[in-house]
Design a protein around this motif. Structure first.
Motif, PDB file in Angstrom:
ATOM      1  N   GLY A 110     -16.602 -31.742  42.408  1.00  0.00           N
ATOM      2  CA  GLY A 110     -15.277 -30.914  41.771  1.00  0.00           C
ATOM      3  C   GLY A 110     -15.986 -29.403  41.294  1.00  0.00           C
ATOM      4  N   PRO A 111     -15.279 -29.148  40.723  1.00  0.00           N
ATOM      5  CA  PRO A 111     -15.207 -27.887  40.469  1.00  0.00           C
ATOM      6  C   PRO A 111     -16.550 -27.323  39.574  1.00  0.00           C
ATOM      7  N   GLY A 112     -17.554 -26.476  39.943  1.00  0.00           N
ATOM      8  CA  GLY A 112     -18.431 -26.271  38.865  1.00  0.00           C
ATOM      9  C   GLY A 112     -18.027 -24.906  37.789  1.00  0.00           C
ATOM     10  N   LYS A 113     -19.432 -24.904  36.506  1.00  0.00           N
ATOM     11  CA  LYS A 113     -19.622 -24.262  35.579  1.00  0.00           C
ATOM     12  C   LYS A 113     -21.076 -23.428  35.688  1.00  0.00           C
ATOM     13  N   TYR A 114     -20.517 -22.345  36.105  1.00  0.00           N
ATOM     14  CA  TYR A 114     -22.180 -21.655  36.586  1.00  0.00           C
ATOM     15  C   TYR A 114     -22.223 -20.670  35.158  1.00  0.00           C
ATOM     16  N   GLN A 115     -23.808 -20.172  34.870  1.00  0.00           N
ATOM     17  CA  GLN A 115     -23.602 -19.404  34.308  1.00  0.00           C
ATOM     18  C   GLN A 115     -24.773 -18.306  34.682  1.00  0.00           C
ATOM     19  N   HIS A 116     -25.459 -17.035  34.156  1.00  0.00           N
ATOM     20  CA  HIS A 116     -26.607 -16.582  34.740  1.00  0.00           C
ATOM     21  C   HIS A 116     -27.810 -16.701  33.943  1.00  0.00           C
ATOM     22  N   GLY A 117     -28.282 -17.682  33.983  1.00  0.00           N
ATOM     23  CA  GLY A 117     -29.718 -17.867  32.976  1.00  0.00           C
ATOM     24  C   GLY A 117     -29.586 -18.496  31.917  1.00  0.00           C
ATOM     25  N   LYS A 118     -28.157 -19.669  32.103  1.00  0.00           N
ATOM     26  CA  LYS A 118     -28.014 -20.159  31.313  1.00  0.00           C
ATOM     27  C   LYS A 118     -27.555 -21.636  30.978  1.00  0.00           C
ATOM     28  N   ARG A 119     -28.286 -22.690  30.636  1.00  0.00           N
ATOM     29  CA  ARG A 119     -27.962 -23.911  30.561  1.00  0.00           C
ATOM     30  C   ARG A 119     -27.832 -24.972  28.956  1.00  0.00           C
ATOM     31  N   GLY A 120     -27.480 -25.597  29.477  1.00  0.00           N
ATOM     32  CA  GLY A 120     -27.505 -26.507  27.911  1.00  0.00           C
ATOM     33  C   GLY A 120     -25.862 -27.771  28.127  1.00  0.00           C
ATOM     34  N   GLU A 121     -25.304 -28.014  26.745  1.00  0.00           N
ATOM     35  CA  GLU A 121     -24.582 -28.923  27.203  1.00  0.00           C
ATOM     36  C   GLU A 121     -22.590 -28.674  26.883  1.00  0.00           C
ATOM     37  N   ILE A 122     -22.850 -27.284  26.814  1.00  0.00           N
ATOM     38  CA  ILE A 122     -21.301 -27.268  26.316  1.00  0.00           C
ATOM     39  C   ILE A 122     -20.766 -27.038  28.248  1.00  0.00           C
ATOM     40  N   TYR A 123     -22.299 -26.374  28.862  1.00  0.00           N
ATOM     41  CA  TYR A 123     -22.203 -25.751  30.269  1.00  0.00           C
ATOM     42  C   TYR A 123     -21.621 -26.991  30.959  1.00  0.00           C
ATOM     43  N   TYR A 124     -21.948 -28.209  30.486  1.00  0.00           N
ATOM     44  CA  TYR A 124     -22.406 -29.371  31.147  1.00  0.00           C
ATOM     45  C   TYR A 124     -20.976 -29.821  30.900  1.00  0.00           C
ATOM     46  N   ASN A 125     -20.247 -29.876  29.673  1.00  0.00           N
ATOM     47  CA  ASN A 125     -18.920 -30.253  29.259  1.00  0.00           C
ATOM     48  C   ASN A 125     -18.013 -29.405  29.844  1.00  0.00           C
ATOM     49  N   GLU A 126     -17.767 -28.234  29.998  1.00  0.00           N
ATOM     50  CA  GLU A 126     -16.645 -27.937  30.535  1.00  0.00           C
ATOM     51  C   GLU A 126     -16.816 -27.779  32.626  1.00  0.00           C
ATOM     52  N   ALA A 127     -17.901 -28.297  33.171  1.00  0.00           N
ATOM     53  CA  ALA A 127     -17.741 -28.860  34.126  1.00  0.00           C
ATOM     54  C   ALA A 127     -17.394 -30.132  34.429  1.00  0.00           C
ATOM     55  N   VAL A 128     -17.456 -30.940  33.460  1.00  0.00           N
ATOM     56  CA  VAL A 128     -16.842 -32.237  33.204  1.00  0.00           C
ATOM     57  C   VAL A 128     -15.222 -32.026  32.871  1.00  0.00           C
ATOM     58  N   ASP A 129     -15.166 -31.642  31.372  1.00  0.00           N
ATOM     59  CA  ASP A 129     -13.683 -31.084  31.848  1.00  0.00           C
ATOM     60  C   ASP A 129     -12.909 -30.349  33.212  1.00  0.00           C
ATOM     61  N   LEU A 130     -13.298 -29.726  33.176  1.00  0.00           N
ATOM     62  CA  LEU A 130     -12.290 -29.647  35.088  1.00  0.00           C
ATOM     63  C   LEU A 130     -12.953 -31.072  36.206  1.00  0.00           C
ATOM     64  N   TRP A 131     -13.714 -31.288  36.588  1.00  0.00           N
ATOM     65  CA  TRP A 131     -13.641 -32.829  36.528  1.00  0.00           C
ATOM     66  C   TRP A 131     -12.014 -33.681  36.662  1.00  0.00           C
ATOM     67  N   ASN A 132     -12.716 -33.714  35.468  1.00  0.00           N
ATOM     68  CA  ASN A 132     -11.627 -34.733  34.531  1.00  0.00           C
ATOM     69  C   ASN A 132     -10.355 -34.245  34.555  1.00  0.00           C
ATOM     70  N   ARG A 133      -9.773 -33.228  35.158  1.00  0.00           N
ATOM     71  CA  ARG A 133      -8.257 -32.407  34.614  1.00  0.00           C
ATOM     72  C   ARG A 133      -7.843 -32.736  36.682  1.00  0.00           C
ATOM     73  N   ARG A 134      -8.569 -33.040  36.866  1.00  0.00           N
ATOM     74  CA  ARG A 134      -8.495 -33.409  39.148  1.00  0.00           C
ATOM     75  C   ARG A 134      -6.958 -33.513  39.226  1.00  0.00           C
ATOM     76  N   CYS A 135      -6.142 -33.318  40.422  1.00  0.00           N
ATOM     77  CA  CYS A 135      -4.674 -34.511  40.286  1.00  0.00           C
ATOM     78  C   CYS A 135      -5.516 -35.707  41.738  1.00  0.00           C
ATOM     79  N   ARG A 136      -4.939 -36.442  41.559  1.00  0.00           N
ATOM     80  CA  ARG A 136      -5.381 -37.481  42.618  1.00  0.00           C
ATOM     81  C   ARG A 136      -4.556 -37.060  43.860  1.00  0.00           C
ATOM     82  N   ILE A 137      -4.872 -37.060  44.915  1.00  0.00           N
ATOM     83  CA  ILE A 137      -4.495 -36.259  46.293  1.00  0.00           C
ATOM     84  C   ILE A 137      -4.139 -37.619  47.262  1.00  0.00           C
TER      85      ILE A 137
END
Length: 72
Positions: free
Chosen positions: A45-72
Motif C-alpha cells: 500500500g501507499p505509505g505515510k512517512y515523516q522525519h523523526g516521528k512515529r505513532g498512532e496517527i501516522y499508522y492510521n493514515e497509512a491504514v486509511d490510504l490502504w483502505n481507500r485503494r480500489c480493486r484492479i
C-alpha cells in the motif's frame, strides 16, 4: 485507537499488516513511516512517512490510504 485494515484489494486476503519503516538518518533525523503489506500476494500500500516521528496517527493514515485503494 488503531484502525482496522480492509482485505487486500488484489487477492482478498485478510493477512495484511502495517509495518514501521525506518530509513537511514538524514539532516532532519531518522525518516520513519508506516506501510501496509499483504503477506499473501505481496501487494504494497501507499505509505505515510515523516522525519523523526512515529505513532498512532501516522499508522492510521497509512491504514486509511490502504483502505481507500480500489480493486484492479
Amino acid at each position: 485507537m488503531y484502525k482496522k485494515m480492509s482485505p487486500c484489494p488484489f487477492c482478498g486476503s485478510m493477512d495484511v499488516r502495517c509495518f514501521e519503516i525506518t530509513e537511514r538518518p538524514c539532516n532532519k533525523g531518522r525518516f520513519i513511516g508506516y506501510q501496509v503489506y499483504c503477506l499473501s500476494c505481496g501487494a504494497e500500500g501507499p505509505g505515510k512517512y515523516q522525519h523523526g516521528k512515529r505513532g498512532e496517527i501516522y499508522y492510521n493514515e497509512a491504514v486509511d490510504l490502504w483502505n481507500r485503494r480500489c480493486r484492479i
